[in-house]
Enzyme design. Sequence first.
Site, PDB file in Angstrom:
ATOM      1  CB  SER A 141      -0.953   0.265   1.114  1.00  0.00           C
ATOM      2  OG  SER A 141      -2.280   0.741   1.075  1.00  0.00           O
ATOM      3  CG  ASP A 295      -6.337  -3.375  -3.466  1.00  0.00           C
ATOM      4  OD1 ASP A 295      -6.960  -2.263  -3.108  1.00  0.00           O
ATOM      5  OD2 ASP A 295      -5.261  -3.458  -2.750  1.00  0.00           O
ATOM      6  CG  HIS A 324      -5.502  -2.370   0.264  1.00  0.00           C
ATOM      7  ND1 HIS A 324      -4.707  -2.231  -0.720  1.00  0.00           N
ATOM      8  CD2 HIS A 324      -4.890  -1.682   1.546  1.00  0.00           C
ATOM      9  CE1 HIS A 324      -4.060  -1.585  -0.877  1.00  0.00           C
ATOM     10  NE2 HIS A 324      -4.246  -1.169   0.862  1.00  0.00           N
TER      11      HIS A 324
END
Lengths: 366, 366
Positions: A141, A295, A324
């Site tokens: 991320s 995601d 995610h």
Amino acid sequence: MPVNEYYTPEVQGPYELISIGDLELEEGGVLKNVQLAVATQGTLSPERDNAILVTTWYSGTHAIWRDVYIGEDHALDPSKYFIVTVNQIGNGLSTSPHQASSPDEAAAFPHIRIGDDVVAQERLLREHFGITTLALVTGGSMGAQQAYEWAVRFPDKVLRAAAIAGTAQNTPHDFLYTRTLMDEIRSDPRFADGRYASHTEVEQGLRRHARNWGVTGFSTEFWKTQHHRGLGFETMDEFLDGFLEPYFTAMDPNDLLTMAWKWQRGDVARHTNGDLATALGRITARMFVMPISEDMFFPVRDCAAEQRMIADSELRVIDSVSGHLGLFGLEPSYIEQVDRNLRELLAIPVSADARRWTDTTDGYLG
Amino acid sequence: MPVNEYYTPEVQGPYELISIGDLELEEGGVLKNVQLAVATQGTLSPERDNAILVTTWYSGTHAIWRDVYIGEDHALDPSKYFIVTVNQIGNGLSTSPHQASSPDEAAAFPHIRIGDDVVAQERLLREHFGITTLALVTGGSMGAQQAYEWAVRFPDKVLRAAAIAGTAQNTPHDFLYTRTLMDEIRSDPRFADGRYASHTEVEQGLRRHARNWGVTGFSTEFWKTQHHRGLGFETMDEFLDGFLEPYFTAMDPNDLLTMAWKWQRGDVARHTNGDLATALGRITARMFVMPISEDMFFPVRDCAAEQRMIADSELRVIDSVSGHLGLFGLEPSYIEQVDRNLRELLAIPVSADARRWTDTTDGYLG
């Protein structure tokens, strides 16, 4: 400001606070006496060629990497590698707003960029550990944003890079999503433009922020298949109330906002006048781009488009119904896939002498 | 309560308010003297066999259907069909909270279910128009929920059904998403538990609600390809500020919340003790299930799973980068696809006599 227990070693486990001095910020101004919270595992080889840098994501700390990703049974194996996990600026452990001496000062914490973190990390590694070449830089991320920044900014220092569930250039949709996360906090009247006395005053905003994560952080299929039941939570609300809400309401609003602002603007094309292909073309590292299949805001499509611009790269999709937040390692199959890919990447011979561009300058912003 | 101009014929165009009397509500209690706001186009044939019912979505009214979907150049052609668009209860035109005589009364508006709308619509069509068979029922999003409810609840009255961008059973993810939309409004201190004097007081909450739609209502690719520029808006914020925010801030918070609560609980399996396959197995209509390819919260996968449970059905995916809010008809190719599918569906001979189950009872809740 009162101590926020969440950011203490009692909660996060041991880490070292290392001063790297003053940091000139990309947005202007200077962050004085920056302290990076660093956790290391393993031993640096005499040749200093076994260093792995791990970067942290929004709200994350070194603890989740220690607990889920690092260990002798993982690719990130401290018996082989010297693994340095650096908490990002603003995450509560490294220099962060909530450490200020007053609410006014906390609210005035400057804007930080992904580039600031990477410059700080490079200085830390070089000056404190004598590390100038990384066998691998990896993160998820916002950690992937930092890994990309490393590979573009310091190509001759990065032999391998693995970007998990993140992009080199933040997408417009991601910018908007992050804005709603920020709005959840800022719209709480008790946030008081960041001048609250304690994070507990902003509990309602932090709670809405957590709920918003609950919608987009996982996947439609995660909820439809009641995946939370396998995690020990009978209902959606038990999962949200018992996991996501306590997770986020423990944190400091200004710290989260510092990270969110940074996340919104992650973009390696800053180095090349907005030209993403040219920026990614600078990467000489052997790179795995590792989006998570479900995601919702770093979708495979966006990650794959960037991967195609990176010469020595492969797309390695991690299948996970968790979306995610699969990053948390909610499924055994997730970490198995990550390990398999990172082991393969680490096994690829890459020599620091064999780089295509050894003349790359480290010029700041291009 | 002050008049909200948004809900007047001056803004919405002509419609008729038709009383259908008191309505016993699924959640208990009675909604007194329910008025449905109805717009009709075309002429009912002497055989009363050319009636099409159009249902409305969250925040939507008959106006968008009139402007985008209905006309002699569309499948919903008033020269052939008698098209009845019924505004859903709570949408501001039909009986809705904001029409109450005081803020306290508005805040106390009862919970409405999709089934309540469909019962009200059936009564309207039968008692007011003498219509007992529908050539087609169609709607998008919450309108699709109503179309499904019709097809399951009154199978012998529905010859054809087209569910655009919606599901028969609301998904858990959708429930959570809608809750964040509701939270945006309810968390505004001036919402005052629904007892505001004018919707303008809740502007901040309505604005955040609009921004939240901006994240999930379109698609990651809509923003990435800067699709808004083709719509005449240079930047994301110009599009959001110039389109979505004025759209939603004109509306009444309690009205929106009434619809949102209803949306969260749309579920035809209420009729069959929670058994979705059995509920969808009741459908005798020739049905097209028409998800939008980039829809982030009624994804194709969820719609396709329901379609497979419907005997005489086909999956017809509408390609649109606009995602869920493609429903607004932002792209010419969108309405072309909808028209092509609805024309094909309407051309399929379906006789009211040829139904497989003519013995289906209309039993309330199974």
